[in-house]
Design a protein around this motif. Structure first.
Motif, short mmCIF file in Angstrom:
data_model
loop_
_atom_site.label_atom_id
_atom_site.label_comp_id
_atom_site.label_asym_id
_atom_site.label_seq_id
_atom_site.Cartn_x
_atom_site.Cartn_y
_atom_site.Cartn_z
N SER A 1 -32.70 63.34 -46.95
CA SER A 1 -33.38 64.38 -47.53
C SER A 1 -34.29 63.67 -48.87
O SER A 1 -34.02 62.50 -49.20
N ILE A 2 -35.01 64.52 -49.34
CA ILE A 2 -35.80 64.08 -50.64
C ILE A 2 -34.98 63.74 -51.72
O ILE A 2 -35.20 62.69 -52.58
N ASP A 3 -33.71 64.10 -51.58
CA ASP A 3 -32.61 63.69 -52.83
C ASP A 3 -32.27 62.15 -52.65
O ASP A 3 -31.99 61.69 -53.50
N SER B 1 -28.31 65.05 -46.44
CA SER B 1 -28.33 65.64 -47.81
C SER B 1 -27.07 65.32 -48.51
O SER B 1 -26.22 65.02 -48.03
N PRO B 2 -27.18 65.71 -50.07
CA PRO B 2 -25.89 65.43 -50.82
C PRO B 2 -24.86 66.34 -50.10
O PRO B 2 -23.50 66.01 -50.59
N ALA B 3 -25.10 67.84 -49.88
CA ALA B 3 -24.09 68.61 -49.22
C ALA B 3 -23.64 68.11 -48.07
O ALA B 3 -22.44 68.17 -47.74
N THR B 4 -24.49 67.15 -47.20
CA THR B 4 -23.62 66.44 -46.13
C THR B 4 -22.61 65.59 -46.38
O THR B 4 -21.70 65.57 -45.70
N VAL B 5 -22.97 64.81 -47.48
CA VAL B 5 -21.94 63.86 -47.75
C VAL B 5 -20.72 64.62 -48.23
O VAL B 5 -19.58 64.14 -48.17
N LEU C 1 -23.77 71.78 -45.40
CA LEU C 1 -22.33 71.84 -45.59
C LEU C 1 -21.89 72.26 -44.33
O LEU C 1 -20.48 71.61 -43.85
N ALA C 2 -22.25 73.37 -43.87
CA ALA C 2 -21.47 74.06 -42.68
C ALA C 2 -21.49 73.11 -41.51
O ALA C 2 -20.66 73.03 -40.87
N LEU C 3 -22.78 72.56 -41.34
CA LEU C 3 -22.77 71.92 -40.06
C LEU C 3 -21.89 70.52 -39.92
O LEU C 3 -21.23 70.37 -38.84
N ILE C 4 -21.90 69.75 -41.12
CA ILE C 4 -21.04 68.54 -40.99
C ILE C 4 -19.58 68.79 -40.87
O ILE C 4 -18.93 68.28 -40.40
N GLN C 5 -19.18 70.23 -41.71
CA GLN C 5 -17.86 70.54 -41.28
C GLN C 5 -17.36 70.94 -40.11
O GLN C 5 -16.43 70.61 -39.69
N LEU C 6 -18.34 71.46 -39.34
CA LEU C 6 -17.97 72.04 -38.20
C LEU C 6 -17.93 70.66 -37.13
O LEU C 6 -16.80 70.70 -36.19
#
Length: 378
Positions: A56-58, A207-211, A292-297
């Motif tokens: 992501s751009i982040d 993205s940061p949420a993924t980490v 966030l939801a995708l990486i957790q699943l």
């Protein structure tokens, strides 16, 4: 009568899994789990090396513009954006559903003049409306992240992952036996590589949420592994001085006893994650929650696989390499062949030079086959 019999059989099957009498041979199929894991690891590393990640751009820096999606064509939006800025966007997508649908445009970092040109061109072409239903250029939002900020975020992400792995290694080294700690860390590393490989294969944006989600699911994986290993340690306590079962059979029994708990925990964990994806992502179009939801699943499913099918087989393999376990396996084999004297000769001596020998379990019912333990028999 047949219905009652079926119900009893069904209840018996599930009860046998809960009590560890189901006899699922997890350890005996270790080679199968190793082959599956090896193939997943090879594919993951190859795709990571060849395709890399969609950051992501982040992390990379860049510009993201967004506006209400309405019925706009992504191809038409991309063409308008390119003509106005001279830059081809990296991604044009629609997220959310219904009135909450948002059209997002991702591109390399743009200057203020380019952003303003893109905003005016998009407004003149599509006339998006704000929340009050008024057509205005202000309905088009934008955010820009510099390359230096992206590199800082990337550096902090790497530090967070390294610190997590170090702390996890310290914790399980204190909490578990040495072989258990090695097996748990190996399974944890497999989780990380496979999850990363899935993102590289499918092209999910990181993205940061993924980490944050990755750290969460790795913690879940450690928790599930520790639960299984606690049961293994309970079952194998003093195993060297008993001919009842080998270490591998006791470990297999422990996995059977915790299997349904792991499956139930996974299902219970997955349900709110799926609800989050449906409500927050599909209906509301919140991209951060999607990441966030995708990486957790993905992580919850992979973590359960590694804790049940990988961590314990690795543990048994490590244990079977030790001289004490090898001697014990020989003693159990000798006892099952009826050579109790030979079994006593190879069985590990107890304290004070005496041997403590627990004979194989004798059949309790006349029709039960003979004193040799098999998976699924208590």
């Amino acid at each position: 009568m047949s219905t009652i019999h079926t119900q009893k059989k069904s209840r018996g099957t599930f009860n046998s899994l809960y009590t560890g009498e189901g006899g699922i041979d997890f350890i005996g199929r270790s080679k199968l789990w190793y082959w599956i894991t090896g193939i997943l690891l090879i594919l993951s590393v190859l795709f990571i090396a060849v395709r890399g990640f969609s950051l992501s751009i982040d992390f990379e820096g860049g510009t993201k513009m967004n506006m209400p999606a309405a019925d706009y064509s992504t191809e038409a939006v991309e063409e308008t954006f390119t003509e106005a800025t001279g830059v081809t966007p990296e991604l044009v997508q629609v997220v959310g559903s219904g009135d909450a649908r948002i059209l997002e445009i991702h591109s390399e970092r743009l200057g203020d003049d380019q952003i303003e040109s893109a905003r005016l061109a998009l407004y003149e072409e599509f006339e998006p409306v704000n929340s009050e239903g008024v057509a205005t250029p202000d309905a088009i939002g934008n955010s820009t992240v510099s390359e230096s900020w992206g590199s800082t975020i990337t550096e902090r992400m790497i530090i967070a992952l390294v610190v997590f792995l170090v702390l996890a290694a310290i914790y399980i080294s204190i909490r578990l036996e040495r072989e258990m700690a090695i097996a748990a860390m190996a399974a944890l590393i497999v989780d990380g590589v496979v999850i990363a490989g899935i993102y590289a294969v499918i092209g999910f944006e990181v993205s940061p949420a993924t980490v944050i989600g990755l750290l969460t699911v790795l913690t879940f994986s450690i928790y599930d592994t520790v639960v299984v290993f606690d049961k293994v340690r309970e079952n194998t306590e003093g195993y060297e001085h008993s001919l009842r079962r080998t270490y591998g059979e006791q470990a297999n029994l422990a996995v059977n006893q915790t299997f349904m708990r792991s499956v139930s925990t996974t299902i219970i964990s997955a349900l709110p994650i799926i609800a989050l994806m449906v409500v927050a992502v599909w209906m509301m179009g919140v991209g951060t929650l999607k990441d966030l939801a995708l990486i957790q699943l993905i992580g919850v499913i992979e973590g359960t696989f590694s804790s049940v099918f990988l961590a314990t087989p690795i543990l048994v393999w490590l244990k079977n390499r030790s001289a004490a376990t090898k001697r014990h396996n020989e003693a159990v084999a000798a006892a099952r062949e009826g050579r109790l004297d030979d079994a006593e000769e190879v069985l590990t001596p107890a304290v004070g030079g005496k041997r403590t020998v627990a004979k194989p379990v004798a059949p309790e019912e006349p029709g039960q086959p003979g004193g040799t333990w098999r998976p699924g028999r208590s």
